[in-house]
Design an enzyme around this catalytic site. Structure first.
Site, PDB file in Angstrom:
ATOM      1  N   TYR A 152     135.656  63.354 -64.301  1.00 48.41           N
ATOM      2  CA  TYR A 152     135.612  64.825 -64.286  1.00 48.41           C
ATOM      3  C   TYR A 152     135.634  65.434 -65.681  1.00 48.41           C
ATOM      4  CZ  TYR A 152     136.269  64.708 -59.332  1.00 48.41           C
ATOM      5  OH  TYR A 152     136.090  64.480 -58.008  1.00 48.41           O
ATOM      6  N   LYS A 219     141.800  51.755 -58.628  1.00 52.16           N
ATOM      7  CA  LYS A 219     140.758  50.768 -58.329  1.00 52.16           C
ATOM      8  C   LYS A 219     140.713  49.800 -59.511  1.00 52.16           C
ATOM      9  CE  LYS A 219     137.319  49.430 -55.730  1.00 52.16           C
ATOM     10  NZ  LYS A 219     137.618  48.618 -54.541  1.00 52.16           N
ATOM     11  N   ASP A 273     140.664  51.496 -51.959  1.00 47.64           N
ATOM     12  CA  ASP A 273     140.009  51.293 -50.651  1.00 47.64           C
ATOM     13  C   ASP A 273     141.032  50.873 -49.597  1.00 47.64           C
ATOM     14  OD1 ASP A 273     140.156  49.101 -52.274  1.00 47.64           O
ATOM     15  OD2 ASP A 273     138.229  48.248 -51.737  1.00 47.64           O
ATOM     16  N   ASP A 297     140.744  63.314 -55.615  1.00 49.49           N
ATOM     17  CA  ASP A 297     139.850  64.292 -54.999  1.00 49.49           C
ATOM     18  C   ASP A 297     139.519  63.844 -53.574  1.00 49.49           C
ATOM     19  OD1 ASP A 297     138.085  66.281 -54.496  1.00 49.49           O
ATOM     20  OD2 ASP A 297     136.660  65.765 -56.065  1.00 49.49           O
TER      21      ASP A 297
END
Ligand code: NAD
Length: 406
Positions: A152, A219, A273, A297
């Site tokens: 972002y 992640k 995930d 987000d």
């Protein structure tokens, strides 16, 4: 207006909130004026009821979005930023992001200009609201999303542009790795500074509110030096700054065979995930979640859907000594001026604001009244169409019903 009504901050970063306090608000675009017209009386009524006139909010309107463009020719006037800096706490309705190249979202601009680095989204199920889950009552989490870094940061270059080509050449020359010449390029910066301050805020919140755990969601198995580093820095922060109050999941496994000592905050981590599965399958095991920007987000919207949709999901953007509370949905322009949409998200954001001011009794009155209004099946159209036997009311009427139940 007198300076004695302005929030100040001491050297330790503690807020001093006068009993009569000036708070700026941005009405918002589209349905924003309807939402604000329903929200403001609810917040005023809760403060009056909780403190019998001893405490009071004096609202000051500040401009942003379409109204600012109409009145002063700017979407985000410098004066608005100055007012938020001066008064420290503000509340806002949703704002339009004009579509077009080079136009920065006003929401993103506000976060960056005021360095509101934590996007905070509590997600707690409100009984009676339609949810896709079997046991939605298990959902009671609060997301701390890093708000200033990651993909972002806006460091992106179009395929074929001179910067994209230069970066591709640089990687080849300095690192020997090939990127296709027709690739667009984006950078994903994540710093120790940015990650540490976000995790610190999440842990402080968890300790102050007697929550059970903070989960670092990342992640890092794939993006080792960004998301993986977020995990490493998160654990380092927990140990270095909160050693006496926390235990890591690994320490618990090693030392107590898996029993969580009740007086310790547990720090754990999950891969993003897997975490999306966990919030659906075992929501009761998660509490405060700290995560980088992109993960946050996606996950805050997924959580909001589990707990009944964006219409009831509050939010805040918080920095050091500054905070802006906001509805998490957009302007719903189709319904502008119809006094129709659900003011729950803005009202609950207002309750978060009252908490932030330390006016917890008033915040609890707002939340309790909202729960009871939904329990009575008095709801706006978005929920009425999904709830059997509901009475559909207008946006303003929903607020009035809440006040009656306080
Ligand atoms: P949106 O959230 O306005 O609308 C999505 C859907 O949800 C629509 O069907 C809408 O009618 C419904 N909806 C939204 N709020 C509701 C409420 N309170 N009660 C009942 N139903 C509600 O998203 P969008 O259509 O993608 O965006 C519209 C505008 O809002 C755009 O200009 C966008 O940039 C802006 N936006 C602003 C913010 C913000 O200010 N934080 C956030 C998202 C979008």
């Amino acid at each position: 207006m007198s300076d004695k009504h302005i929030i100040s901050i001491d050297l330790r970063g503690e807020l001093y909130v006068p009993d009569t306090v000036l708070i700026p608000y941005i009405e918002g675009d589209g349905t924003g004026p309807d939402l604000w017209a329903a929200t403001r009386p609810v917040l005023d009524a809760a403060v009056a009821k909780a403190y019998g006139g001893v405490r009071k909010i004096l609202w000051i309107e500040i401009l942003a979005g379409e109204k600012a463009d109409r009145k002063v020719g700017k979407w985000l006037p410098e004066e608005t930023l100055e007012q938020i800096r001066k008064y420290r706490v503000a509340i806002k309705g949703p704002l339009t992001t004009p579509v077009g190249k080079g136009f920065r979202s006003i929401n993103v601009a506000l976060r960056q200009e005021l360095d509101l680095y934590a996007c905070v989204r509590p997600v707690k199920y409100i009984p009676g609201i339609p949810s896709p889950l079997k046991r939605p009552r298990d959902v009671d989490m609060i997301v701390y999303r890093e708000n200033t870094e990651d993909v972002y940061a806006g460091l992106e270059w179009e395929a074929g542009s001179p910067m994209a080509r230069k970066l591709i050449e640089l990687v080849k020359q300095e690192d020997g790795r090939q990127i296709r010449m027709d690739a667009g390029i984006g950078l994903k910066p994540m710093s120790r500074f940015g990650s540490t301050r976000l995790v610190r805020k999440a842990i402080q919140y968890a300790l102050e509110h007697h929550r059970k755990s903070v989960t670092l969601v990342h992640k890092g198995n794939i993006m080792k030096y960004t998301e993986g580093a977020f995990r490493t820095w998160g654990y380092e922060t927990a140990i270095a700054e909160f050693r006496d109050a926390v235990l890591t999941e690994e320490e618990i496994r090693r030392n107590t065979g898996g029993d969580h000592p009740a007086d310790k905050l547990v720090i754990k981590d999950r891969i993003t995930d897997a975490m999306f599965q966990q919030i659906l399958l075992r929501p009761a095991e998660y509490d405060v979640l700290a995560m980088p920007n992109l993960n946050g987000d996606y996950m805050s919207d997924a959580l909001a859907a589990m707990a009944g949709g964006l219409g009831m999901a509050p939010g805040a953007n918080i920095g050091d000594g500054y905070a802006v509370f906001e509805a998490t949905h957009g302007t719903a322009p189709r319904y502008a001026g119809q006094d129709k949409v659900n003011p729950g998200s803005l009202i609950l954001s207002g309750a978060m604001m009252l908490d932030y001011l330390g006016w917890k009794e008033a915040a609890d009155l707002v939340r309790d009244a909202l729960v009871r209004t939904v329990e009575a099946k008095t709801v706006t159209y978005d929920l009425a169409r999904q709830m059997e036997g509901a009475t559909e009311v207008r946006c303003s009427r929903f607020g009035e019903a809440m006040i009656q139940l306080m």
